[in-house]
Structures are given as C-alpha cells and as structure tokens.
Design a protein around this motif. Structure first.
Motif, PDB file in Angstrom:
ATOM      1  N   UNK A 146       0.791  -1.191   0.034  1.00  0.00           N
ATOM      2  CA  UNK A 146      -0.145   0.074  -0.079  1.00  0.00           C
ATOM      3  C   UNK A 146       0.984   1.368  -0.098  1.00  0.00           C
ATOM      4  N   UNK A 147       0.757   2.221  -0.757  1.00  0.00           N
ATOM      5  CA  UNK A 147       1.124   3.661  -0.623  1.00  0.00           C
ATOM      6  C   UNK A 147       0.421   4.465   0.194  1.00  0.00           C
ATOM      7  N   UNK A 148       0.999   5.564   0.323  1.00  0.00           N
ATOM      8  CA  UNK A 148       0.382   6.709   1.310  1.00  0.00           C
ATOM      9  C   UNK A 148      -1.456   6.679   1.291  1.00  0.00           C
ATOM     10  N   UNK A 149      -1.486   6.808  -0.209  1.00  0.00           N
ATOM     11  CA  UNK A 149      -3.056   7.074  -0.420  1.00  0.00           C
ATOM     12  C   UNK A 149      -3.855   5.891  -0.142  1.00  0.00           C
ATOM     13  N   UNK A 150      -3.196   4.789  -0.520  1.00  0.00           N
ATOM     14  CA  UNK A 150      -4.108   3.570  -0.209  1.00  0.00           C
ATOM     15  C   UNK A 150      -4.109   3.449   1.455  1.00  0.00           C
ATOM     16  N   UNK A 151      -3.370   3.697   2.040  1.00  0.00           N
ATOM     17  CA  UNK A 151      -3.498   3.484   3.568  1.00  0.00           C
ATOM     18  C   UNK A 151      -4.275   4.531   4.022  1.00  0.00           C
ATOM     19  N   UNK A 152      -4.403   5.658   3.435  1.00  0.00           N
ATOM     20  CA  UNK A 152      -5.523   6.764   4.259  1.00  0.00           C
ATOM     21  C   UNK A 152      -6.594   6.410   3.956  1.00  0.00           C
ATOM     22  N   UNK A 153      -6.956   5.511   2.590  1.00  0.00           N
ATOM     23  CA  UNK A 153      -8.268   5.232   2.076  1.00  0.00           C
ATOM     24  C   UNK A 153      -8.605   3.905   3.096  1.00  0.00           C
ATOM     25  N   UNK A 154      -7.753   3.149   3.173  1.00  0.00           N
ATOM     26  CA  UNK A 154      -7.938   1.924   4.028  1.00  0.00           C
ATOM     27  C   UNK A 154      -8.367   2.252   5.491  1.00  0.00           C
ATOM     28  N   UNK A 155      -7.647   3.211   5.885  1.00  0.00           N
ATOM     29  CA  UNK A 155      -7.897   4.098   7.498  1.00  0.00           C
ATOM     30  C   UNK A 155      -9.631   4.443   7.273  1.00  0.00           C
ATOM     31  N   UNK A 156      -9.988   5.074   6.417  1.00  0.00           N
ATOM     32  CA  UNK A 156     -11.271   5.788   6.249  1.00  0.00           C
ATOM     33  C   UNK A 156     -12.165   4.460   6.438  1.00  0.00           C
ATOM     34  N   UNK A 157     -11.917   3.392   5.675  1.00  0.00           N
ATOM     35  CA  UNK A 157     -12.867   2.496   5.103  1.00  0.00           C
ATOM     36  C   UNK A 157     -12.962   1.606   6.429  1.00  0.00           C
ATOM     37  N   UNK A 158     -11.856   1.362   7.048  1.00  0.00           N
ATOM     38  CA  UNK A 158     -11.958   0.477   8.346  1.00  0.00           C
ATOM     39  C   UNK A 158     -12.817   1.225   9.443  1.00  0.00           C
ATOM     40  N   UNK A 159     -12.723   2.615   9.721  1.00  0.00           N
ATOM     41  CA  UNK A 159     -13.165   3.545  10.535  1.00  0.00           C
ATOM     42  C   UNK A 159     -14.885   3.194  10.154  1.00  0.00           C
ATOM     43  N   UNK A 160     -15.288   3.370   8.974  1.00  0.00           N
ATOM     44  CA  UNK A 160     -16.534   3.081   8.705  1.00  0.00           C
ATOM     45  C   UNK A 160     -17.075   1.863   9.248  1.00  0.00           C
ATOM     46  N   UNK A 161     -16.269   0.773   8.648  1.00  0.00           N
ATOM     47  CA  UNK A 161     -16.731  -0.774   9.127  1.00  0.00           C
ATOM     48  C   UNK A 161     -16.849  -0.570  10.542  1.00  0.00           C
ATOM     49  N   UNK A 162     -15.985  -0.042  11.302  1.00  0.00           N
ATOM     50  CA  UNK A 162     -15.902  -0.347  12.725  1.00  0.00           C
ATOM     51  C   UNK A 162     -17.374   0.529  13.105  1.00  0.00           C
ATOM     52  N   UNK A 163     -17.699   1.516  12.710  1.00  0.00           N
ATOM     53  CA  UNK A 163     -18.809   2.471  13.104  1.00  0.00           C
ATOM     54  C   UNK A 163     -19.987   1.575  12.795  1.00  0.00           C
ATOM     55  N   UNK A 164     -20.208   0.973  11.637  1.00  0.00           N
ATOM     56  CA  UNK A 164     -21.484   0.180  11.523  1.00  0.00           C
ATOM     57  C   UNK A 164     -21.624  -0.929  12.153  1.00  0.00           C
ATOM     58  N   UNK A 165     -20.269  -1.744  12.457  1.00  0.00           N
ATOM     59  CA  UNK A 165     -20.377  -2.821  13.224  1.00  0.00           C
ATOM     60  C   UNK A 165     -20.573  -2.425  14.805  1.00  0.00           C
TER      61      UNK A 165
END
Length: 172
Positions: A146-165
């Motif tokens: 993962x590059x920096x942009x990928x890591x930033x996107x993954x962080x945002x996605x994981x936060x969304x999944x965490x909130x939903x779950x």
C-alpha cells in the motif's frame, strides 16, 4: 471456540442462487466480508507465528506493551483488563504466564491493600524491546503493498466498518 479458516469461498453464482431464497442477501457485501476475514486470518497467522518465535502470545504482548508505555512501567490489574478490553479473570491468567517468564511481578499497593500493581521487570522490558523490531518489520511488510494514499483510504474504510459494526452488537 475454534476458528475455521474457510478456503472454499462461495462463488457469486452460488450466492445468486441463495438470493432467491434470501432476498436480503447483498452479494457484494458477503464477498467483501469473506475477503476481509480471509486477509485478517492470514495476517493473524503471520503474527501468531512471530509471537511464537519469541515465546509470546498476542495477549502477553498487549499486556507488556501497556506496561512498557507507562512512565513507571506499572498498572493495576483492573487497569490492564480495562485497557486491553478483557475481563479481570482473563487478565489474571495472562499475568500468571508473564510472571512464570519473569517478565512481570506484583507489588501490593501501599494505600489500598486490596489492590496490586503489576510491574514490568527489566527482563520483560529487554525481551519486549528485542521483539519490537520484528513486530514493526512484520507490520511494515504486510502493509508494503500500500502507498500513502491507499493507507489513508483503508484507514477511512476501516473506521466506517467499525462504526457500522459497533451499532450491531453491544455485548462484544
């Protein structure tokens, strides 16, 4: 509880058949979840083997890290349980294992005789510091695709999944 590692993932075509009986089945969500679970299990296996090589478990590592980052390298067992998200009985077993390795020791609290400090030993500190480079290198290797942009996107996605779950089950 035994964790099975599903290798025969259902296909999109099979899920389409199931969807006829279960219209609430969101095929993309199921497939994404299964992919996420597969990646988690693979990385968990990698870290478990790294822990094994250093005579650690994830639980022991977490407790050692919690003690390590404290200025005095000590916490009450109740604080360790709270900070690690487990029951006191669970943390008691982890502490017993760490004591056997001479990585922690207990000291009664002067102000409250019912409370006991769990203290990191010098040997425990050295063992942890010897392990940390391997731990950090392993995390880096896992994320190296993962590059920096990928890591930033993954962080945002994981936060969304965490909130939903987190809104689904309050008891976990």
């Amino acid at each position: 509880m035994t964790n099975l590692n599903l290798r025969d993932i259902p296909t999109r075509q099979l899920l389409k058949k199931y969807q006829k009986s279960f219209p609430e089945l969101d095929i993309d969500s199921v497939l994404l979840y299964l992919d996420l679970q597969k990646v988690f299990r693979k990385t968990e296996q990698i870290f478990n083997s790294v822990f094994d090589e250093s005579n650690l478990t994830e639980a022991k590592f977490i407790v050692l890290m919690l003690l390590y980052r404290e200025p005095q390298h000590k916490l009450f067992s109740s604080e360790l349980a709270e900070k690690s998200g487990v029951k006191r009985a669970t943390i008691t077993g982890v502490i017993a294992g760490l004591e056997k390795n001479n990585w922690v020791f207990k000291v009664p609290d002067d102000s409250d005789k019912r409370s006991t400090w769990i203290c990191l030993t010098e040997e425990g500190k050295k063992h942890l510091e010897g392990f940390l480079p391997t731990n950090y290198q392993t995390a880096h290797q896992i994320m190296s695709a993962l590059n920096k942009t990928d890591k930033d996107h993954l962080t945002k996605i994981l936060k969304k999944i965490s909130i939903a779950s987190s809104s689904l089950r309050k008891d976990v």
